[in-house]
Write a protein that holds these residues in place. Structure first.
Motif, PDB file in Angstrom:
ATOM      1  N   GLY A   1       0.790  -1.222   0.000  1.00 46.02           N
ATOM      2  CA  GLY A   1       0.000   0.000   0.000  1.00 46.02           C
ATOM      3  C   GLY A   1       0.824   1.275   0.000  1.00 46.02           C
ATOM      4  O   GLY A   1       0.265   2.370  -0.057  1.00 46.02           O
ATOM      5  N   ALA A   2       2.155   1.136   0.039  1.00 42.98           N
ATOM      6  CA  ALA A   2       3.020   2.315   0.096  1.00 42.98           C
ATOM      7  C   ALA A   2       3.123   2.979  -1.269  1.00 42.98           C
ATOM      8  O   ALA A   2       3.191   2.317  -2.299  1.00 42.98           O
ATOM      9  CB  ALA A   2       4.405   1.919   0.589  1.00 42.98           C
ATOM     10  N   SER A   3       3.153   4.308  -1.266  1.00 45.70           N
ATOM     11  CA  SER A   3       3.283   5.059  -2.525  1.00 45.70           C
ATOM     12  C   SER A   3       4.741   5.357  -2.849  1.00 45.70           C
ATOM     13  O   SER A   3       5.033   5.907  -3.921  1.00 45.70           O
ATOM     14  CB  SER A   3       2.495   6.373  -2.422  1.00 45.70           C
ATOM     15  OG  SER A   3       2.958   7.144  -1.316  1.00 45.70           O
ATOM     16  N   ALA A   4       5.653   5.044  -1.941  1.00 40.49           N
ATOM     17  CA  ALA A   4       7.084   5.256  -2.159  1.00 40.49           C
ATOM     18  C   ALA A   4       7.839   4.070  -1.570  1.00 40.49           C
ATOM     19  O   ALA A   4       7.296   3.330  -0.736  1.00 40.49           O
ATOM     20  CB  ALA A   4       7.536   6.554  -1.492  1.00 40.49           C
ATOM     21  N   PRO A   5       9.087   3.828  -2.010  1.00 33.45           N
ATOM     22  CA  PRO A   5       9.878   2.742  -1.420  1.00 33.45           C
ATOM     23  C   PRO A   5       9.991   2.898   0.096  1.00 33.45           C
ATOM     24  O   PRO A   5      10.068   4.019   0.616  1.00 33.45           O
ATOM     25  CB  PRO A   5      11.236   2.891  -2.099  1.00 33.45           C
ATOM     26  CG  PRO A   5      10.958   3.601  -3.371  1.00 33.45           C
ATOM     27  CD  PRO A   5       9.819   4.535  -3.072  1.00 33.45           C
ATOM     28  N   LEU A   6      10.001   1.792   0.790  1.00 29.59           N
ATOM     29  CA  LEU A   6      10.087   1.805   2.244  1.00 29.59           C
ATOM     30  C   LEU A   6      11.437   1.273   2.706  1.00 29.59           C
ATOM     31  O   LEU A   6      11.899   0.227   2.232  1.00 29.59           O
ATOM     32  CB  LEU A   6       8.978   0.943   2.859  1.00 29.59           C
ATOM     33  CG  LEU A   6       7.545   1.437   2.679  1.00 29.59           C
ATOM     34  CD1 LEU A   6       6.564   0.360   3.133  1.00 29.59           C
ATOM     35  CD2 LEU A   6       7.314   2.718   3.467  1.00 29.59           C
TER      36      LEU A   6
ATOM     37  N   MET B   1      10.294  -1.947  11.785  1.00 30.52           N
ATOM     38  CA  MET B   1      10.142  -0.498  11.607  1.00 30.52           C
ATOM     39  C   MET B   1      10.289  -0.142  10.134  1.00 30.52           C
ATOM     40  O   MET B   1      11.188  -0.648   9.453  1.00 30.52           O
ATOM     41  CB  MET B   1      11.182   0.246  12.444  1.00 30.52           C
ATOM     42  CG  MET B   1      11.076  -0.056  13.932  1.00 30.52           C
ATOM     43  SD  MET B   1      12.015   1.074  14.999  1.00 30.52           S
ATOM     44  CE  MET B   1      13.673   0.782  14.425  1.00 30.52           C
ATOM     45  N   MET B   2       9.415   0.737   9.645  1.00 30.58           N
ATOM     46  CA  MET B   2       9.434   1.157   8.247  1.00 30.58           C
ATOM     47  C   MET B   2       9.210   2.660   8.154  1.00 30.58           C
ATOM     48  O   MET B   2       8.489   3.234   8.964  1.00 30.58           O
ATOM     49  CB  MET B   2       8.322   0.474   7.447  1.00 30.58           C
ATOM     50  CG  MET B   2       8.388  -1.024   7.352  1.00 30.58           C
ATOM     51  SD  MET B   2       7.049  -1.636   6.290  1.00 30.58           S
ATOM     52  CE  MET B   2       7.280  -3.394   6.458  1.00 30.58           C
ATOM     53  N   PHE B   3       9.806   3.262   7.130  1.00 29.98           N
ATOM     54  CA  PHE B   3       9.461   4.643   6.779  1.00 29.98           C
ATOM     55  C   PHE B   3       9.787   4.851   5.302  1.00 29.98           C
ATOM     56  O   PHE B   3      10.681   4.208   4.749  1.00 29.98           O
ATOM     57  CB  PHE B   3      10.183   5.663   7.663  1.00 29.98           C
ATOM     58  CG  PHE B   3      11.676   5.567   7.654  1.00 29.98           C
ATOM     59  CD1 PHE B   3      12.434   6.259   6.723  1.00 29.98           C
ATOM     60  CD2 PHE B   3      12.334   4.778   8.591  1.00 29.98           C
ATOM     61  CE1 PHE B   3      13.818   6.183   6.728  1.00 29.98           C
ATOM     62  CE2 PHE B   3      13.716   4.688   8.598  1.00 29.98           C
ATOM     63  CZ  PHE B   3      14.461   5.388   7.675  1.00 29.98           C
ATOM     64  N   PRO B   4       9.055   5.737   4.623  1.00 25.62           N
ATOM     65  CA  PRO B   4       9.244   5.938   3.177  1.00 25.62           C
ATOM     66  C   PRO B   4      10.525   6.711   2.876  1.00 25.62           C
ATOM     67  O   PRO B   4      10.925   7.606   3.621  1.00 25.62           O
ATOM     68  CB  PRO B   4       8.001   6.733   2.767  1.00 25.62           C
ATOM     69  CG  PRO B   4       7.568   7.420   4.015  1.00 25.62           C
ATOM     70  CD  PRO B   4       7.922   6.515   5.153  1.00 25.62           C
ATOM     71  N   VAL B   5      11.156   6.356   1.762  1.00 19.02           N
ATOM     72  CA  VAL B   5      12.353   7.045   1.288  1.00 19.02           C
ATOM     73  C   VAL B   5      12.234   7.214  -0.225  1.00 19.02           C
ATOM     74  O   VAL B   5      11.434   6.554  -0.879  1.00 19.02           O
ATOM     75  CB  VAL B   5      13.640   6.258   1.618  1.00 19.02           C
ATOM     76  CG1 VAL B   5      13.869   6.191   3.109  1.00 19.02           C
ATOM     77  CG2 VAL B   5      13.579   4.853   1.025  1.00 19.02           C
ATOM     78  N   SER B   6      13.046   8.088  -0.776  1.00 16.28           N
ATOM     79  CA  SER B   6      13.072   8.237  -2.231  1.00 16.28           C
ATOM     80  C   SER B   6      14.053   7.243  -2.811  1.00 16.28           C
ATOM     81  O   SER B   6      14.994   6.816  -2.159  1.00 16.28           O
ATOM     82  CB  SER B   6      13.485   9.664  -2.613  1.00 16.28           C
ATOM     83  OG  SER B   6      14.777   9.944  -2.080  1.00 16.28           O
ATOM     84  N   GLY B   7      13.827   6.844  -4.050  1.00 17.61           N
ATOM     85  CA  GLY B   7      14.736   5.897  -4.692  1.00 17.61           C
ATOM     86  C   GLY B   7      13.965   4.821  -5.414  1.00 17.61           C
ATOM     87  O   GLY B   7      12.777   4.946  -5.691  1.00 17.61           O
TER      88      GLY B   7
END
Length: 353
Positions: A184-189, A274-280
């Protein structure tokens, strides 16, 4: 003999798809199977003590009303010094194994928690969920003349069956909610896990990239402070829907890039995902080897050449202990248990397999 009734209950428990279904079966069917007056399931948190009571019978109702009192008097339970409730053993035990019914009924704990009209003469206990972050206990109360050998055998057999089923349900829940979060993420996690040593370990390419840019060159893991660990423990303690099912909670934490909002999911083992969105972008082909840090790739290149940890340490100008620490992280990220398997997996990744 366990009998047909036991196998019918065991089969129904094995087919259960969630914790509540298992509890409903226990409180409805177990009393008739082992001759107890009432079966109650208690959930326990390491931070607050007993936090849930399952069942709607008179004893369960009283326990729900007096949960705070029960936690305050926990250290005065009549067998606290005789049984380790965090690790009581694989099988169940009876109160009468340790104290007399009269001593139990007249104890401060029983009088305050259950009341003066307390008529039970014995109780059987068993640990259903033996996690670090949640525990669940099965308690069966008796007012009769005694607990039979057959009742003990059936109680123990059901206890072992339920443990296996709940272990499976917890693993399924973790897989389900992690998959939902990723898809469901819109960006890499960036995905990390926090182990019981308060170390944050990168798990995927995005996490390794983040660590390489924010951590020291030989910082294989990020050691959290006691305050940071305590914050996470408090936040995720509220994540449990029941003793085997948890959901995500958000916590603000600095992992090297300043305070960031991080999604945290606790596991019974004590670990926290633990997860958080990052660019890439996600790696493909040989780039997949970058799930390891540059230092770890250097170490694996020398391991693949047949060097020992001590020899690789000399070549790279670091200590053998640092090499071993990096190898531990390599094993976790590649999903292997030893250096031979790690070397094979590493070479496969380089070839794009």
């Amino acid at each position: 003999m366990l009998g047909t009734s036991y196998f019918d209950l065991a089969q129904a428990i094995y087919r259960a798809t969630n914790f509540d279904d298992v509890v409903d079966l226990l409180v409805a069917k177990l009393p008739g199977l082992i001759g107890t007056d009432e079966a109650v399931v208690l959930g326990s948190s390491p931070l607050v003590g007993v936090c849930s009571v399952s069942n709607h019978g008179p004893i369960a109702k009283r326990l729900k009303e007096r949960m705070d009192l029960m936690n305050r008097l926990a250290s005065r339970h009549p067998i606290t010094n005789r049984v380790d409730f965090n690790n009581p053993g694989d099988l169940g035990f009876a109160m009468s194994d340790h104290i007399s019914p009269e001593e139990y009924r007249t104890s401060e704990f029983a009088r305050e928690v259950y009341g003066d009209d307390w008529a039970m003469t014995d109780a059987m206990f068993g640990l259903l969920v033996a996690g670090v972050r949640r525990k669940a206990y099965l308690t069966c109360y008796y007012s009769g003349s005694g607990i039979t050998v057959q009742a003990r055998e059936r109680f123990d057999a059901i206890l072992l069956t339920v443990r296996g089923v709940l272990d499976r349900l917890e693993a399924y829940n973790v897989e389900r909610v992690v998959r939902q979060r990723i898809f469901g993420a819109s960006a890499p996690l960036a995905i990390f896990f926090l182990n019981q040593s308060s170390e944050v370990c990168p798990l995927n390419h995005a996490a390794v990239t983040f660590a390489e840019s924010r951590w020291a060159p030989d910082e294989a893991v990020r050691q959290l402070t006691p305050d940071q660990t305590g914050l996470i423990d408090r936040v995720v303690d509220d994540a449990w829907i029941n003793p085997v099912t948890a959901d995500w909670r958000d916590v603000t934490l600095d992992l090297g890039a300043g305070p960031s909002l991080i999604h945290a999911l606790p596991k019974l083992s004590g670990e926290v995902i633990m997860m958080f969105p990052v660019s890439g972008h996600e790696p493909v082909g040989e780039e997949a080897v970058t799930i390891l840090t540059r230092r770890q790739r250097e170490i694996m290149e020398w391991i693949a050449e047949g060097k020992t940890s001590a020899e690789a340490a000399i070549i790279l100008g670091i200590s053998p202990r640092t090499v071993e620490k990096h190898l531990e992280a390599v094993f976790q990220r590649l999903g292997v248990e030893n250096r031979i398997a790690a070397m094979r997996r590493y070479l496969d990744l380089k070839r794009g397999l």
